[in-house]
Motif scaffolding. Structure first.
Motif, PDB file in Angstrom:
ATOM      1  N   ALA A  87     -32.198   8.952  29.747  1.00 25.74           N
ATOM      2  CA  ALA A  87     -30.376   8.504  30.202  1.00 25.74           C
ATOM      3  C   ALA A  87     -29.287   8.524  28.848  1.00 25.74           C
ATOM      4  CB  ALA A  87     -30.456   7.022  30.172  1.00 25.74           C
ATOM      5  N   GLN A  88     -29.305   8.967  27.737  1.00 27.05           N
ATOM      6  CA  GLN A  88     -28.368   8.874  26.633  1.00 27.05           C
ATOM      7  C   GLN A  88     -28.584   9.698  26.571  1.00 27.05           C
ATOM      8  OE1 GLN A  88     -30.421   4.353  25.002  1.00 27.05           O
ATOM      9  NE2 GLN A  88     -30.493   6.666  24.212  1.00 27.05           N
ATOM     10  N   ARG A 119     -30.063  -2.089  24.826  1.00 27.84           N
ATOM     11  CA  ARG A 119     -28.576  -2.923  25.527  1.00 27.84           C
ATOM     12  C   ARG A 119     -28.013  -1.719  24.300  1.00 27.84           C
ATOM     13  NH1 ARG A 119     -29.408  -4.930  30.136  1.00 27.84           N
ATOM     14  NH2 ARG A 119     -31.169  -5.754  30.861  1.00 27.84           N
ATOM     15  N   GLU A 120     -27.521  -2.372  23.565  1.00 29.08           N
ATOM     16  CA  GLU A 120     -26.631  -1.847  22.499  1.00 29.08           C
ATOM     17  C   GLU A 120     -26.185  -0.347  21.413  1.00 29.08           C
ATOM     18  OE1 GLU A 120     -26.933  -5.475  22.952  1.00 29.08           O
ATOM     19  OE2 GLU A 120     -28.311  -5.033  21.403  1.00 29.08           O
ATOM     20  N   GLU A 121     -27.543  -0.045  21.892  1.00 28.56           N
ATOM     21  CA  GLU A 121     -27.748   1.618  21.976  1.00 28.56           C
ATOM     22  C   GLU A 121     -27.124   2.844  23.389  1.00 28.56           C
ATOM     23  OE1 GLU A 121     -31.606   4.758  21.051  1.00 28.56           O
ATOM     24  OE2 GLU A 121     -31.722   2.628  21.339  1.00 28.56           O
ATOM     25  N   MET A 122     -27.563   2.155  24.284  1.00 27.23           N
ATOM     26  CA  MET A 122     -27.161   2.592  25.385  1.00 27.23           C
ATOM     27  C   MET A 122     -25.631   2.771  25.601  1.00 27.23           C
ATOM     28  SD  MET A 122     -29.621   1.099  28.361  1.00 27.23           S
ATOM     29  CE  MET A 122     -31.628   0.116  27.557  1.00 27.23           C
ATOM     30  N   ALA A 123     -25.300   1.418  25.505  1.00 25.02           N
ATOM     31  CA  ALA A 123     -23.665   1.207  25.325  1.00 25.02           C
ATOM     32  C   ALA A 123     -23.313   2.645  24.480  1.00 25.02           C
ATOM     33  CB  ALA A 123     -23.083  -0.260  25.021  1.00 25.02           C
ATOM     34  N   VAL A 127     -24.237   4.101  28.417  1.00 28.90           N
ATOM     35  CA  VAL A 127     -25.034   3.825  29.258  1.00 28.90           C
ATOM     36  C   VAL A 127     -24.820   2.745  29.690  1.00 28.90           C
ATOM     37  CG1 VAL A 127     -27.439   3.967  30.459  1.00 28.90           C
ATOM     38  CG2 VAL A 127     -26.087   5.965  28.712  1.00 28.90           C
ATOM     39  N   ASP A 128     -24.056   2.199  30.897  1.00 23.47           N
ATOM     40  CA  ASP A 128     -24.431   0.987  31.438  1.00 23.47           C
ATOM     41  C   ASP A 128     -26.003   0.702  31.665  1.00 23.47           C
ATOM     42  OD1 ASP A 128     -24.893  -1.405  33.065  1.00 23.47           O
ATOM     43  OD2 ASP A 128     -23.558  -1.483  33.877  1.00 23.47           O
ATOM     44  N   PRO A 129     -25.882  -0.268  30.908  1.00 22.42           N
ATOM     45  CA  PRO A 129     -27.850  -0.759  31.224  1.00 22.42           C
ATOM     46  C   PRO A 129     -28.503  -1.111  32.543  1.00 22.42           C
ATOM     47  CG  PRO A 129     -27.219  -1.930  29.158  1.00 22.42           C
ATOM     48  CD  PRO A 129     -25.961  -1.023  30.112  1.00 22.42           C
ATOM     49  N   ARG A 130     -27.991  -1.891  32.970  1.00 27.92           N
ATOM     50  CA  ARG A 130     -28.375  -1.879  34.255  1.00 27.92           C
ATOM     51  C   ARG A 130     -28.094  -0.458  34.989  1.00 27.92           C
ATOM     52  NH1 ARG A 130     -23.260  -6.236  36.286  1.00 27.92           N
ATOM     53  NH2 ARG A 130     -21.733  -3.438  34.769  1.00 27.92           N
ATOM     54  N   SER A 131     -28.003   0.278  35.550  1.00 29.97           N
ATOM     55  CA  SER A 131     -28.164   1.405  35.660  1.00 29.97           C
ATOM     56  C   SER A 131     -29.176   2.459  34.757  1.00 29.97           C
ATOM     57  CB  SER A 131     -27.011   2.056  35.693  1.00 29.97           C
ATOM     58  OG  SER A 131     -25.945   2.710  34.928  1.00 29.97           O
ATOM     59  N   MET A 136     -31.664   7.450  34.457  1.00 35.83           N
ATOM     60  CA  MET A 136     -32.991   8.395  34.060  1.00 35.83           C
ATOM     61  C   MET A 136     -33.847   8.962  34.998  1.00 35.83           C
ATOM     62  SD  MET A 136     -36.593   7.333  32.614  1.00 35.83           S
ATOM     63  CE  MET A 136     -37.069   6.588  34.544  1.00 35.83           C
ATOM     64  N   ARG A 137     -33.724   9.126  36.562  1.00 32.56           N
ATOM     65  CA  ARG A 137     -34.177   9.685  37.826  1.00 32.56           C
ATOM     66  C   ARG A 137     -32.882  10.906  37.755  1.00 32.56           C
ATOM     67  NH1 ARG A 137     -32.066   9.798  42.830  1.00 32.56           N
ATOM     68  NH2 ARG A 137     -33.007  10.486  43.924  1.00 32.56           N
ATOM     69  N   GLU A 138     -31.553  10.846  37.507  1.00 35.00           N
ATOM     70  CA  GLU A 138     -30.579  11.732  37.930  1.00 35.00           C
ATOM     71  C   GLU A 138     -30.482  13.259  37.174  1.00 35.00           C
ATOM     72  OE1 GLU A 138     -27.088  10.884  39.346  1.00 35.00           O
ATOM     73  OE2 GLU A 138     -27.608  10.051  41.172  1.00 35.00           O
TER      74      GLU A 138
END
Length: 277
Positions: A87-88, A119-123, A127-131, A136-138
């Motif tokens: 996702a990242q 979550r901070e790595e995603m941000a 990337v919104d951690p909630r999604s 990842m799927r897409e």
């Protein structure tokens, strides 16, 4: 049952090509690498493994670059990620990187994927951690489209591109191994995965785990699919435990290697090698 290894490959540890050669020379079946693009200094997200985040998390190689080097010095072993935080990644760039490694390896690349925990790595990647799981799927579905179509396009909630040309194509479509052990993980495996790679399944939990494997295979058969391989990350390196994994329906185990210098890692491989018998 096959036997492989997984490691946090770091800049202070064993050389990537020396590790790859050592794994193949000792008869193992697979070599997988972890991934973190970076670790934010905030440390707001709790590490699932405890209080103190190990140093190795801050020092990992880019897995796709390292796997490309490993591909050209080996001939037989499967190589892959366990797991990539897809996702990242930009999905178009991800698809090209994975296809390139697969070509360099002659079709031995496997892409283990997971949504991540930091979550901070995603941000930092937007990337919104909630999604993260939906994203990842897409990203996986878009990569598969790029690998299999000459003029690929994808239109989703998080990934949206009109027809593109992107080569090289992989030798084969790299198997997607879905990481995780939550309640809905089997749904993801069945929808867009080719295998399941749960983390550190204890021997004490193998009865329940075996029931989940049986459920996975029943659902796969109902969907008209063949057997879905199961790989356990961080298997207990004991003969009795390995017998129990096999009895539960595990197809491959990955032993964790230390983030240490070359001599120490090669000694660990020598200690693990007899367990393949």
């Amino acid at each position: 049952m096959q036997h492989g290894v997984v490691t946090f490959l770091t800049d202070y540890g064993i050389d990537p090509t020396a590790l790859a050669r050592g794994v193949e020379e000792r008869g193992f079946d697979a070599l997988f690498l972890t991934e973190h693009t970076h670790i934010p200094t905030s440390r707001l997200s709790p590490w699932p493994g405890g209080d103190e985040l190990p140093e190795r998390y801050r020092h990992t190689y880019d897995p796709f670059v390292a796997l490309g080097a490993m591909a050209v010095v080996t001939e037989r072993i499967a190589i892959g990620t366990a797991v990539s935080l897809v996702a990242q990644h930009d999905p178009i760039v991800l698809a090209k990187a994975v296809a390139s490694v697969d070509r360099l390896s002659g079709g031995r690349m496997e892409l283990g994927v997971g949504p991540g925990w930091n979550r901070e790595e995603m941000a930092n990647h937007g990337v919104d951690p909630r999604s993260r799981t939906a994203r990842m799927r897409e990203h996986v579905l878009a990569a598969k489209r790029i690998w299999t179509e000459d003029e690929a396009e994808f239109h989703g909630q998080f990934v949206d591109f009109d027809p593109i040309w992107s080569w090289p194509k992989p030798v084969r479509v790299p198997p997607i191994l879905i990481g995780g052990g939550g309640q809905t993980v089997l749904d993801r495996v069945l929808e867009y995965g080719d295998g399941w790679i749960p983390l550190r399944v204890p021997v004490s939990g193998l009865e329940e785990f075996g029931a989940r494997i049986a459920e996975l295979q029943r659902r796969a058969a109902d969907a008209g699919r063949g057997r879905i391989p199961v790989t356990v990350y961080g298997a207990v390196p004991k003969a009795a435990a390995l017998e129990s994994y096999a009895a539960a329906g595990v197809d491959r185990v990955l032993f964790e290697l230390p983030d240490a210098d070359g001599d120490a890692v090669l000694r660990t491989l020598d200690e693990l090698a007899p367990l393949r018998a």
